[in-house]
Design an enzyme around this catalytic site. Structure first.
Site, PDB file in Angstrom:
ATOM      1  N   TYR A 288      -4.134   3.947  -8.973  1.00 26.35           N
ATOM      2  CA  TYR A 288      -5.115   4.834  -9.654  1.00 26.35           C
ATOM      3  C   TYR A 288      -5.651   4.060 -11.055  1.00 26.35           C
ATOM      4  O   TYR A 288      -7.070   4.154 -11.425  1.00 26.35           O
ATOM      5  CB  TYR A 288      -4.455   6.018 -10.324  1.00 26.35           C
ATOM      6  CG  TYR A 288      -3.964   7.167  -9.002  1.00 26.35           C
ATOM      7  CD1 TYR A 288      -4.832   7.996  -8.691  1.00 26.35           C
ATOM      8  CD2 TYR A 288      -3.036   6.942  -8.250  1.00 26.35           C
ATOM      9  CE1 TYR A 288      -4.651   8.829  -7.754  1.00 26.35           C
ATOM     10  CE2 TYR A 288      -2.503   7.878  -7.558  1.00 26.35           C
ATOM     11  CZ  TYR A 288      -3.454   8.914  -6.980  1.00 26.35           C
ATOM     12  OH  TYR A 288      -3.139   9.846  -5.944  1.00 26.35           O
ATOM     13  N   ASN A 311     -12.399  16.072  -4.887  1.00 25.93           N
ATOM     14  CA  ASN A 311     -13.123  15.607  -3.662  1.00 25.93           C
ATOM     15  C   ASN A 311     -12.993  16.714  -2.860  1.00 25.93           C
ATOM     16  O   ASN A 311     -11.810  17.008  -2.299  1.00 25.93           O
ATOM     17  CB  ASN A 311     -12.711  14.171  -3.320  1.00 25.93           C
ATOM     18  CG  ASN A 311     -12.962  13.944  -1.971  1.00 25.93           C
ATOM     19  OD1 ASN A 311     -14.312  14.035  -1.467  1.00 25.93           O
ATOM     20  ND2 ASN A 311     -12.166  13.325  -1.117  1.00 25.93           N
ATOM     21  N   CYS A 319      -9.990   9.498  -0.689  1.00 29.17           N
ATOM     22  CA  CYS A 319      -9.178   9.415  -1.633  1.00 29.17           C
ATOM     23  C   CYS A 319      -7.697   9.227  -1.376  1.00 29.17           C
ATOM     24  O   CYS A 319      -6.974   8.732  -2.223  1.00 29.17           O
ATOM     25  CB  CYS A 319      -9.144  10.792  -2.696  1.00 29.17           C
ATOM     26  SG  CYS A 319      -8.853  12.139  -1.595  1.00 29.17           S
ATOM     27  N   HIS A 320      -7.323   9.167  -0.091  1.00 27.82           N
ATOM     28  CA  HIS A 320      -6.024   8.796   0.376  1.00 27.82           C
ATOM     29  C   HIS A 320      -5.790   7.409   0.316  1.00 27.82           C
ATOM     30  O   HIS A 320      -4.537   7.099   0.435  1.00 27.82           O
ATOM     31  CB  HIS A 320      -5.887   9.046   1.976  1.00 27.82           C
ATOM     32  CG  HIS A 320      -6.814   8.474   2.994  1.00 27.82           C
ATOM     33  ND1 HIS A 320      -8.062   9.012   3.074  1.00 27.82           N
ATOM     34  CD2 HIS A 320      -6.801   7.519   3.643  1.00 27.82           C
ATOM     35  CE1 HIS A 320      -8.701   8.472   3.858  1.00 27.82           C
ATOM     36  NE2 HIS A 320      -7.972   7.236   4.210  1.00 27.82           N
ATOM     37  N   GLU A 346      -5.182   3.618   9.564  1.00 25.27           N
ATOM     38  CA  GLU A 346      -6.110   2.639   9.177  1.00 25.27           C
ATOM     39  C   GLU A 346      -5.677   1.237   9.330  1.00 25.27           C
ATOM     40  O   GLU A 346      -6.467   0.468   9.772  1.00 25.27           O
ATOM     41  CB  GLU A 346      -6.742   2.925   7.864  1.00 25.27           C
ATOM     42  CG  GLU A 346      -7.635   4.466   7.831  1.00 25.27           C
ATOM     43  CD  GLU A 346      -8.085   4.880   6.601  1.00 25.27           C
ATOM     44  OE1 GLU A 346      -8.687   5.840   6.538  1.00 25.27           O
ATOM     45  OE2 GLU A 346      -7.582   4.065   5.426  1.00 25.27           O
TER      46      GLU A 346
END
Length: 354
Positions: A288, A311, A319-320, A346
């Protein structure tokens, strides 16, 4: 198989709760029956000492467990009951049909069941859902310039007053001109991590969220009010595209998205944060604090976190991929367990995905 006792204890608690936000993140094998299940399986829960936990259904199968016939862990999870699925399919076969309680006899489903289960899943009764589907088609006809009287008749309303009353219940006002009508379409999309809902018009996507996200109902209400639009069930080319791309994402084929999205939501600061989020490559993360620096204000990490929370395009605006400075996951509207799963997914597929 999962051996960490702390994780086993946590997963067992989620199994007892039937917590839907853990769909796809673990599977449980029951030693006494030889069966493996989803976290949300409706069957009676086994004792903890009779459970083994696995990250994937494949791991459970390789451990000689067979799939449960109640929760079907090898298929895409769904919170829709067989009765609701049957009713939705019946509507799609003839969206213009005007349903009455006696018509349920044809489907061997009672009107009470239809009302109760639809209300639980969609926040409206079956009759209200069917009416919304018909009106969604009517809205489209009017937008395309078809006279109101013909639209009324095509939608199954013999009375002009009946059509206007039904229109007003969904839209809030009867249209006077084509340009007065704003129609958003909502589509239910099944994924490995549980069902999602996507909302779009004919041009862009406005929202895609997990259906069990806290505050989703308020998000939809705000979206409708902000754009003075009706949100009705159905589909269009934008929704078909996002469904294909989400399927590719969860199959590990492609981790990027091309679906056009609404670009004027949020404040200037939020839009800047969301733009930066989309620049984070799959398989990578940022803190962040680092994101605040990129956004031009190193002290604005809390504002960055709030922008993440605001979001409404889950996974598309990733945002993850934002984590705490100490390496912890931080927050996530869809649930920390989903965030952990998405990041691991991912990392595993970033090189293989095109």
């Amino acid at each position: 198989m999962i051996h960490d006792q702390k994780m086993i204890d946590h997963y067992y608690s989620m199994l007892v709760e039937k917590n839907s936000s853990y769909e796809g993140t673990f599977f449980v094998g029951v030693k006494t029956t030889g069966i493996f299940c989803r976290p949300t399986c409706p069957a009676k829960k086994p004792l903890k000492e009779n459970c083994e936990f696995f990250k994937t259904a494949q791991e459970a199968a390789l451990a000689s467990y067979r799939p449960c016939k109640r929760c079907h862990p090898l298929s895409t999870p769904s919170t829709l009951s067989p009765e609701v699925k049957k009713l939705v399919a019946a509507i799609e076969e003839n969206p213009q049909r005007k349903w009455t309680d006696k018509d349920f006899d044809e489907l061997s489903i009672t009107a009470h069941t239809a009302r109760r289960q639809f209300k639980k899943q969609f926040g409206m009764t079956f009759i209200e859902y069917a009416r919304s589907r018909r009106l969604g088609m009517a809205f489209q006809h009017i937008r395309n310039g078809k006279p109101l009287i013909y639209t009324q008749l095509d939608s199954g309303y013999e009375s002009g007053n009946g059509f206007r009353d039904a229109f007003a219940k969904t839209m809030g006002a009867v249209p006077k001109k084509n340009r007065d009508i704003r129609l958003f379409t909502a589509k239910w999309i099944e994924t490995k991590l549980g069902p999602m809902v996507a909302v779009a018009d004919e041009d862009v996507l406005y929202l895609v969220e997990f259906v069990d996200r806290r505050g989703l109902e308020k998000e939809l209400e705000n979206l409708r009010a902000k754009h003075s639009a009706a949100i009705v069930p159905g589909t269009n080319s934008v929704l078909e595209q996002i469904e294909r791309e989400l399927n590719d994402y969860f199959e590990g084929k492609c981790l990027t998205f091309e679906t056009p999205v609404y670009s004027e939501a949020g404040s200037e600061f939020q839009r800047n944060v969301w733009r930066l989020l989309r620049e984070i490559p799959p398989g990578e993360t940022i803190s962040y604090k680092e994101l605040a620096v990129q956004a031009g204000n190193p002290k604005a990490y809390r504002a960055v976190a709030r922008a993440n929370g605001a979001n409404q395009l889950c996974i598309l605006i990733p945002c993850h991929r934002v984590i705490a400075s100490d390496g912890g996951f931080g927050g996530y509207g869809g649930g920390i367990q989903r965030k952990a799963w998405l990041l691991e997914w991912e990392r595993e597929h970033a090189e293989a995905a095109v």
